[in-house]
Design a protein around this motif. Structure first.
Motif: not given
Length: 523
Positions: A417-420, A430-431, A436-437, A456-459
């Motif tokens: 799953n990938m979100f564009v 994003r995946f 890690a995200p 890293n999508d969070q940090t």
């Protein structure tokens, strides 16, 4: 039946149309239209012109002044496009050719001469009632024998020759002042000497690597062209056929623009000949430089604003649209767009979900002409158009890799799953991985390159410089998000979705696939 309405002064009764077959007004209209058709069938171009002339000279107010002016303008345009029949008498063909180009024509001892002062001179030698040779001269330059024009007339292509000559004359707009035209022509000569033609063997790479692109100098009946972009896929396709040099079939495929000059309200500086080969803006003219694109170019609103900064006036816009939705072929996208790749074999697929907000704005456009204040700014246009072409192609790569092939059976495939999210400043993907995200960010880099950064999508912490370097190189080699992402993540790194991919009954070129999630499988 409608109620009867009493007829009073100032009130007119209109017949309600209930049956067109017996409606007297409709029958009368059809009879008059048939009379027009029968009369029109008997008209040739000469009698048509006489009929219109009589109408325009009519003293009764059958058509208002503005309408007559519009008719005259329309006739002037039609005159430039009148077909020249190959089997017409020679004198008739010469006359139509001359008049459609706004020229005079006179008979000579050897044939005919067609002349437009300071712009065009055509000498036709006639032997045995046919054209033997064609000698041309543009803008008071030295006359030359044109083999191309001669061959065209030998084949009876009079209309085609007229169109080619008109295209050549369009380089300098007819409304330019004489002195301004001379200044523009001198500037074009300087430009031509600077844009030295490169070896054809370097063509595909030089267009991308050279600041000025590849300039194909003008021929007898073709303006000079500056080719500014070659996509990686085109280079790969040509190399498979062991073709690395410029071929004639490339001329009308690769994107290019042609230079021309149009009147301007403001005075702009232009270069003139310099003995040291330097670009010196010593000339001036009330003219702007028009870059006429070979075909409409899709650009985003931010890119159009960049062009406006160096433009003498607004670009010519064919239509407004959303550049991302435009490529999908959809008129309206109500929900998030879902697509799945079609990698061969047992490869793990990418299941993309594209945020619908990417498709809502209508500020993007398709442009056909760019008007510059300064001639030397054309290289800035090249840089802007190349970056835009790369950005659009990167999005287009997602669409291309997600089309299904006809004839495939319904199947279940593992997918990540990938979100564009799409914007001109940055494309983000994003995946989630087991570790890690991840967020992959794609931006414009220096010159004509994209820059990829993985964090890293969070940090927001960078994953690794070597990962950024690898993905940047792969993206610039392919202009393809799906291919680039295969080097970023594999099925072993993620929790995979098992996706049911249906076979579409529609033409695969008209609708995108909508994958269906059926179960979740954790590796």
């Amino acid at each position: 039946m409608p109620r009867d309405i009493p007829a009073t002064k100032g009130v007119y009764l209109l017949e309600r149309v209930t049956n067109k077959e017996i409606n007297l007004e409709n029958i009368d209209e059809e009879m008059r239209m048939e009379q027009v058709r029968q009369a029109g069938a008997k008209l040739d171009w000469a009698s048509f012109g006489q009929a219109v002339r009589r109408n325009l000279q009519e003293k009764r107010n059958t058509i208002d002044a503005d309408g007559r002016i519009d008719v005259l303008k329309s006739l002037a345009f039609m005159k430039t496009k009148l077909p020249i029949e190959a089997d017409a008498p020679m004198e008739e063909k010469i006359r139509i050719l001359a008049e459609s180009l706004g020229c005079t024509h006179v008979r000579t001892t050897r044939g005919w001469t067609i002349t437009k002062p300071e712009e065009l001179n055509v000498d036709l030698t006639i032997k045995n009632g046919e054209v033997d040779t064609v000698v041309l001269s543009f803008w008071e330059e030295a006359a030359f024998y044109s083999g191309e024009a001669t061959k065209m007339l030998h084949k009876g292509e009079w209309s085609e020759l007229r169109d080619r000559l008109a295209s050549m004359l369009a380089v300098y707009n007819k409304d330019l002042d004489r002195n301004d035209r001379k200044t523009c022509k001198a500037a074009m000569d300087v430009l031509g000497s600077m844009l030295k033609t490169m070896n054809a063997d370097e063509m595909y790479t030089s267009i991308q690597n050279n600041n000025y692109g590849y300039y194909l100098h003008r021929s007898d009946l073709r303006q000079g062209r500056l080719y500014y972009n070659v996509e990686p896929l085109y280079r790969r396709v040509r190399s498979k056929h062991h073709t690395y040099s410029l071929q004639k079939e490339d001329w009308d495929i690769l994107p290019f623009f042609e230079f021309s000059f149009v009147p301007s309200d403001s005075v702009h500086a232009f270069p003139e000949h310099n003995p040291y080969g330097e670009w010196k803006e010593t000339g001036s003219a009330k003219a702007a430089v028009c870059l006429k694109l070979s075909k409409g170019v899709l650009v985003s609103e931010p890119t159009r604003r960049k062009l406006h900064e160096i433009s003498a006036r607004s670009t010519t816009i064919q239509c407004y649209t959303n550049c991302y939705r435009y490529l999908t072929g959809s008129v309206l996208i109500k929900d998030n767009l879902k697509m799945i790749t079609q990698f061969p074999g047992e490869c793990t697929q990418h299941h993309y979900t594209i945020d619908r907000s990417s498709f809502t704005s209508e500020g993007d456009s398709v442009i056909t002409e760019i008007y510059l204040k300064r001639l030397q700014d054309f290289h800035k246009v090249i840089e802007i158009l190349r970056k835009e072409a790369m950005h659009i192609s990167i999005w287009e790569s997602v669409l291309a890799d997600c089309y299904e092939l006809q004839g495939l059976e319904e199947r279940v495939v593992p997918a990540i799953n990938m979100f564009v999210n799409l914007s001109r400043d940055m494309i983000t993907v994003r995946f989630m991985t087991k570790y890690a995200p991840i967020r992959v960010c794609i931006r414009d880099g220096v010159w004509i390159e994209a820059k990829v950064e993985v964090v890293n999508d969070q940090t927001g912490a960078k994953i690794a410089d070597r990962v950024d370097e690898l993905l940047t190189r792969k993206l610039n080699e392919t202009w393809s998000i799906p291919i680039m992402l295969t080097f970023a993540v594999s099925g072993e790194d993620c929790a995979l979705e098992q996706m049911k991919v249906p076979l579409r009954e529609e033409n695969p070129e008209t609708k995108l696939p909508t994958p269906t999630k059926i179960i979740v499988h954790k590796n």
